[in-house]
Design an enzyme around this catalytic site. Sequence first.
Site, PDB file in Angstrom:
ATOM      1  N   SER A  35     -47.219   3.339 -10.018  1.00 55.13           N
ATOM      2  CA  SER A  35     -47.407   1.931 -10.385  1.00 55.13           C
ATOM      3  C   SER A  35     -48.616   1.810 -11.296  1.00 55.13           C
ATOM      4  CB  SER A  35     -47.655   1.109  -9.124  1.00 55.13           C
ATOM      5  OG  SER A  35     -48.061  -0.192  -9.488  1.00 55.13           O
ATOM      6  N   TYR A  83     -51.856  -0.596  -1.521  1.00 54.56           N
ATOM      7  CA  TYR A  83     -50.783  -0.100  -2.410  1.00 54.56           C
ATOM      8  C   TYR A  83     -51.353   0.825  -3.483  1.00 54.56           C
ATOM      9  CZ  TYR A  83     -46.852  -0.420  -5.722  1.00 54.56           C
ATOM     10  OH  TYR A  83     -45.819  -0.142  -6.580  1.00 54.56           O
TER      11      TYR A  83
HETATM   12  N1  NAP Z   1     -41.230  -4.080  -9.327  1.00 54.36           N
HETATM   13  C1  NAP Z   1     -42.475  -3.868  -9.684  1.00 54.36           C
HETATM   14  O1  NAP Z   1     -43.183  -4.781 -10.187  1.00 54.36           O
HETATM   15  C2  NAP Z   1     -43.077  -2.493  -9.534  1.00 54.36           C
HETATM   16  C3  NAP Z   1     -44.285  -2.229 -10.227  1.00 54.36           C
HETATM   17  C4  NAP Z   1     -44.849  -0.984 -10.102  1.00 54.36           C
HETATM   18  C5  NAP Z   1     -44.233   0.004  -9.327  1.00 54.36           C
HETATM   19  N2  NAP Z   1     -43.064  -0.272  -8.659  1.00 54.36           N
HETATM   20  C6  NAP Z   1     -42.467   0.797  -7.844  1.00 54.36           C
HETATM   21  O2  NAP Z   1     -41.122   0.975  -8.239  1.00 54.36           O
HETATM   22  C7  NAP Z   1     -40.376   1.506  -7.146  1.00 54.36           C
HETATM   23  C8  NAP Z   1     -39.076   0.727  -7.000  1.00 54.36           C
HETATM   24  O3  NAP Z   1     -39.369  -0.604  -6.620  1.00 54.36           O
HETATM   25  P1  NAP Z   1     -38.472  -1.837  -7.097  1.00 54.36           P
HETATM   26  O4  NAP Z   1     -39.313  -2.650  -7.977  1.00 54.36           O
HETATM   27  O5  NAP Z   1     -37.166  -1.374  -7.567  1.00 54.36           O
HETATM   28  O6  NAP Z   1     -38.367  -2.634  -5.693  1.00 54.36           O
HETATM   29  P2  NAP Z   1     -37.124  -3.076  -4.789  1.00 54.36           P
HETATM   30  O7  NAP Z   1     -36.130  -3.813  -5.616  1.00 54.36           O
HETATM   31  O8  NAP Z   1     -37.734  -3.734  -3.616  1.00 54.36           O
HETATM   32  O9  NAP Z   1     -36.461  -1.680  -4.359  1.00 54.36           O
HETATM   33  C9  NAP Z   1     -37.058  -0.847  -3.393  1.00 54.36           C
HETATM   34  C10 NAP Z   1     -36.094   0.285  -3.044  1.00 54.36           C
HETATM   35  O10 NAP Z   1     -36.715   1.110  -2.046  1.00 54.36           O
HETATM   36  C11 NAP Z   1     -35.799   1.297  -0.985  1.00 54.36           C
HETATM   37  N3  NAP Z   1     -36.504   1.467   0.282  1.00 54.36           N
HETATM   38  C12 NAP Z   1     -37.421   0.647   0.859  1.00 54.36           C
HETATM   39  N4  NAP Z   1     -37.781   1.119   2.057  1.00 54.36           N
HETATM   40  C13 NAP Z   1     -37.069   2.266   2.244  1.00 54.36           C
HETATM   41  C14 NAP Z   1     -36.980   3.200   3.300  1.00 54.36           C
HETATM   42  N5  NAP Z   1     -37.721   3.092   4.421  1.00 54.36           N
HETATM   43  N6  NAP Z   1     -36.143   4.268   3.157  1.00 54.36           N
HETATM   44  C15 NAP Z   1     -35.381   4.402   2.045  1.00 54.36           C
HETATM   45  N7  NAP Z   1     -35.435   3.551   1.007  1.00 54.36           N
HETATM   46  C16 NAP Z   1     -36.252   2.493   1.120  1.00 54.36           C
HETATM   47  C17 NAP Z   1     -34.960   0.025  -0.958  1.00 54.36           C
HETATM   48  O11 NAP Z   1     -33.697   0.263  -0.348  1.00 54.36           O
HETATM   49  P3  NAP Z   1     -33.270  -0.157   1.141  1.00 54.36           P
HETATM   50  O12 NAP Z   1     -33.949  -1.449   1.469  1.00 54.36           O
HETATM   51  O13 NAP Z   1     -31.786  -0.235   1.027  1.00 54.36           O
HETATM   52  O14 NAP Z   1     -33.703   0.988   2.005  1.00 54.36           O
HETATM   53  C18 NAP Z   1     -34.792  -0.231  -2.452  1.00 54.36           C
HETATM   54  O15 NAP Z   1     -33.703   0.541  -2.934  1.00 54.36           O
HETATM   55  C19 NAP Z   1     -41.294   1.441  -5.923  1.00 54.36           C
HETATM   56  O16 NAP Z   1     -41.803   2.741  -5.656  1.00 54.36           O
HETATM   57  C20 NAP Z   1     -42.401   0.502  -6.362  1.00 54.36           C
HETATM   58  O17 NAP Z   1     -43.617   0.797  -5.701  1.00 54.36           O
HETATM   59  C21 NAP Z   1     -42.474  -1.496  -8.766  1.00 54.36           C
END
Ligand code: NAP
Length: 241
Positions: A137, A150
């Site tokens: 991130s 985080y």
């Molecule tokens: N969106 C942002 O602004 C942002 C910015 C910087 C970094 N990121 C990073 O990008 C990555 C993806 O996030 P996103 O933005 O796509 O968020 P998201 O839409 O909330 O997706 C999160 C994913 O993680 C999975 N997950 C959560 N808990 C889990 C568990 N215990 N076991 C297996 N899978 C799990 C969820 O699937 P299930 O609930 O089906 O398990 C979902 O597929 C993350 O690592 C996040 O830290 C996001």
Amino acid sequence: MEVKDKIATVTGASSGIGLATARLLAARGAKVALVARSADKLEALSRELPGSFVAPADMTVEEDVRTMAARMLEHYRRVDILVNCAGRGYDAPVEHIDLDTFRDIFQLDVVGPLVAMQAVIPIMRRQGGGTIVNVSSGTSLMNLPNMSPYSSLKRALNALSLAAREELKRDNIVVSVVYPYMTATDFEENTIKDSHIQWEEEDEGDLPPLDPPEHVAQKILEAIETEAPEVYAHDWMKGPR
Ligand SMILES: NC(=O)c1ccc[n+]([C@@H]2O[C@H](COP(=O)([O-])OP(=O)(O)OC[C@H]3O[C@@H](n4cnc5c(N)ncnc54)[C@H](OP(=O)(O)O)[C@@H]3O)[C@@H](O)[C@H]2O)c1
């Protein structure tokens, strides 16, 4: 690494960045193992993606991650690409960080990707190489009030990734880190927020718009194809180094 005809495992494939990445890799000719807890969402996605494989797992449970890797290997007989994308945010002022919550998020944001790496590294070594992309991130590059839980966990992931990159060079295994900026997914809604947080007033008009998850998926593809150590959602995130 060229993606066509490769076997990829994408965690967090049920939503947001992981979902967009699974679609993009499949569109580029990879066969993708889809990992998350929501088996129903993975099944629905799998119907869209030829040759994909549904491998539900809770990434906080070590045994689940190892079983997922074993099932994926039994199905495809190899793995060329691992994208560790599953993750969740936790915001709290340092004084009020709840230790159990911190440990839970540590388990997801750091230990889960580590166990997944440990599961695929011996396989990739036997095959003669592979590529691992860990999704970090932009927050890990900053010292923002209320965001230390985080940011510190993603920093741990950066350190593990970049040290692994050096360790695994001789095995032709490439490890890269991708830094998303604020992205339009369910992430914000899923972030655990401590009730003590007092956000400082900020002028939202000064912030760039959210990125679509497909933008980050392109950056993940870029990391796989160029084998660069670190890929940023935007060049301005690199800062002075
Ligand atoms: N969106 C942002 O602004 C942002 C910015 C910087 C970094 N990121 C990073 O990008 C990555 C993806 O996030 P996103 O933005 O796509 O968020 P998201 O839409 O909330 O997706 C999160 C994913 O993680 C999975 N997950 C959560 N808990 C889990 C568990 N215990 N076991 C297996 N899978 C799990 C969820 O699937 P299930 O609930 O089906 O398990 C979902 O597929 C993350 O690592 C996040 O830290 C996001």
